[in-house]
Design a protein around this motif. Structure first.
Motif, short mmCIF file in Angstrom:
data_model
loop_
_atom_site.label_atom_id
_atom_site.label_comp_id
_atom_site.label_asym_id
_atom_site.label_seq_id
_atom_site.Cartn_x
_atom_site.Cartn_y
_atom_site.Cartn_z
N GLN A 15 -49.22 31.74 19.46
CA GLN A 15 -49.99 31.48 20.68
C GLN A 15 -51.37 32.13 20.59
O GLN A 15 -52.38 31.53 20.97
N ARG A 16 -51.41 33.35 20.09
CA ARG A 16 -52.69 34.05 19.93
C ARG A 16 -53.61 33.30 18.98
O ARG A 16 -54.80 33.10 19.26
N GLU A 17 -53.07 32.86 17.85
CA GLU A 17 -53.90 32.18 16.86
C GLU A 17 -54.41 30.84 17.39
O GLU A 17 -55.55 30.46 17.14
N TYR A 18 -53.55 30.14 18.13
CA TYR A 18 -53.99 28.87 18.72
C TYR A 18 -55.15 29.11 19.68
O TYR A 18 -56.16 28.38 19.65
N LEU A 19 -55.03 30.12 20.54
CA LEU A 19 -56.06 30.38 21.54
C LEU A 19 -57.38 30.79 20.90
O LEU A 19 -58.46 30.40 21.34
N ILE A 20 -57.31 31.58 19.83
CA ILE A 20 -58.52 32.01 19.14
C ILE A 20 -59.21 30.81 18.47
O ILE A 20 -60.43 30.63 18.58
N ALA A 21 -58.43 29.98 17.79
CA ALA A 21 -59.00 28.80 17.14
C ALA A 21 -59.59 27.85 18.17
O ALA A 21 -60.68 27.29 17.99
N ASP A 22 -58.88 27.67 19.28
CA ASP A 22 -59.36 26.79 20.34
C ASP A 22 -60.63 27.35 20.98
O ASP A 22 -61.55 26.59 21.31
N MET A 23 -60.70 28.66 21.14
CA MET A 23 -61.89 29.27 21.73
C MET A 23 -63.11 29.03 20.85
O MET A 23 -64.19 28.71 21.33
N HIS A 48 -63.41 36.36 11.94
CA HIS A 48 -62.12 35.70 12.15
C HIS A 48 -61.69 34.75 11.04
O HIS A 48 -60.52 34.37 10.98
N LYS A 49 -62.61 34.37 10.17
CA LYS A 49 -62.24 33.40 9.15
C LYS A 49 -61.16 33.96 8.23
O LYS A 49 -61.16 35.14 7.86
N ASP A 50 -60.22 33.10 7.90
CA ASP A 50 -59.11 33.44 6.99
C ASP A 50 -58.26 34.61 7.48
O ASP A 50 -57.59 35.27 6.68
N LYS A 51 -58.28 34.87 8.79
CA LYS A 51 -57.50 35.98 9.34
C LYS A 51 -56.22 35.51 10.03
O LYS A 51 -55.41 36.33 10.46
N MET A 52 -56.04 34.19 10.15
CA MET A 52 -54.87 33.67 10.83
C MET A 52 -53.69 33.60 9.86
O MET A 52 -53.86 33.30 8.68
N LYS A 55 -52.18 28.89 8.14
CA LYS A 55 -53.35 28.41 7.42
C LYS A 55 -54.01 27.22 8.11
O LYS A 55 -55.20 26.96 7.91
N LEU A 56 -53.24 26.50 8.92
CA LEU A 56 -53.83 25.37 9.64
C LEU A 56 -54.91 25.83 10.61
O LEU A 56 -55.93 25.15 10.79
N TYR A 57 -54.71 27.00 11.22
CA TYR A 57 -55.73 27.52 12.13
C TYR A 57 -56.95 28.01 11.35
O TYR A 57 -58.08 27.90 11.82
N ASN A 58 -56.72 28.56 10.16
CA ASN A 58 -57.85 28.95 9.31
C ASN A 58 -58.68 27.72 8.94
O ASN A 58 -59.92 27.75 8.97
N GLU A 59 -57.99 26.64 8.60
CA GLU A 59 -58.68 25.40 8.24
C GLU A 59 -59.43 24.84 9.44
O GLU A 59 -60.55 24.32 9.30
N TYR A 60 -58.82 24.94 10.62
CA TYR A 60 -59.45 24.42 11.84
C TYR A 60 -60.72 25.21 12.17
O TYR A 60 -61.75 24.64 12.53
N ILE A 61 -60.65 26.53 12.02
CA ILE A 61 -61.82 27.37 12.27
C ILE A 61 -62.93 27.05 11.26
O ILE A 61 -64.11 26.95 11.62
N SER A 62 -62.56 26.86 10.00
CA SER A 62 -63.55 26.53 8.97
C SER A 62 -64.18 25.16 9.25
O SER A 62 -65.40 24.98 9.10
#
Length: 219
Positions: A15-23, A48-52, A55-62
């Motif tokens: 949940q935390r990783e989803y919210l950070i990526a969404d933010m 925050h990059k590569d900190k999730m 890996k899907l959230y890392n890819e989404y942030i990138s």
């Protein structure tokens, strides 16, 4: 909107990783102006990059960061030189030519095709907002991603929709540097250019979803 510190304090795990990526995606979409977060996107991304863990959230942030870097930039020369054909009179014009013709005005490029029912529906349902935007000086380009062999089909549909004066078919459709640069894999898709031809949004909301024309123009 919650800050990263708030998310870290009250949420954990998936949940935390989803919210950070969404933010981060929301920061990018608002160009960092509307939210109570550090407006330095570069600093935020590097922290925050590569900190999730996922890996899907890392890819989404990138991916979001790559889209952010396109903002306030123009297209490269090789993209601007790619060709489109007018659905009104079959004349050829470059992407750069289309943009230069509308210099001094914000431009919304609507990517559509005759086989895309949602695209056609959006053109019809968005007509009222489109007309209001045009009254404020916003220019529209309807860029068909039909195959060139379907030129006449696209032309007929453009006439039916009343957009033939602003409609073009992109030579090469999805297999162009323009489409690959914008990472367009599905349509409808809308991009916004500012009055200087710089990219303001690579994934604009659908015109009929623009609730306040006045606020949109002030962006």
């Amino acid at each position: 909107m919650a800050s990263t510190d708030t998310i870290n304090k009250y949420f954990e795990g998936e949940q935390r990783e989803y919210l950070i990526a969404d933010m981060f995606n929301r920061i990018y979409r608002s160009n960092s102006k509307e939210y109570n977060v550090d407006p330095d996107v570069e600093t935020w991304y590097n922290a925050h990059k590569d900190k999730m863990q996922n890996k899907l959230y890392n890819e989404y942030i990138s991916y979001t960061y790559d889209e952010y870097k396109k903002l306030n930039s123009t297209f490269s020369a090789d993209i601007l030189s790619e060709k489109a054909i007018s659905l009104k009179d079959s004349s050829e014009i470059s992407i750069g030519g289309l943009i230069r013709q509308r210099s001094g005005h914000p431009i919304i490029i609507d990517h559509w095709a005759t086989w895309c029912h949602a695209c056609i529906e959006e053109i019809i349902l968005g007509k009222s907002n489109t007309e209001k935007l045009e009254e404020t000086g916003v220019q529209f380009i309807y860029l068909s991603l039909d195959k060139m062999q379907d030129f006449h089909k696209a032309k007929q549909k453009a006439i039916e929709l009343g957009i033939e004066n602003y409609a073009y078919i992109l030579s090469g459709n999805f297999d162009t540097k323009y489409i690959k640069h914008l990472k367009i894999s599905s349509i409808p898709r809308y991009i916004l250019l500012d009055a200087k031809g710089n990219i303001s949004s690579t994934d604009l909301v659908r015109p009929r979803e623009i609730l306040s024309i006045e606020n949109f123009i002030k962006r």
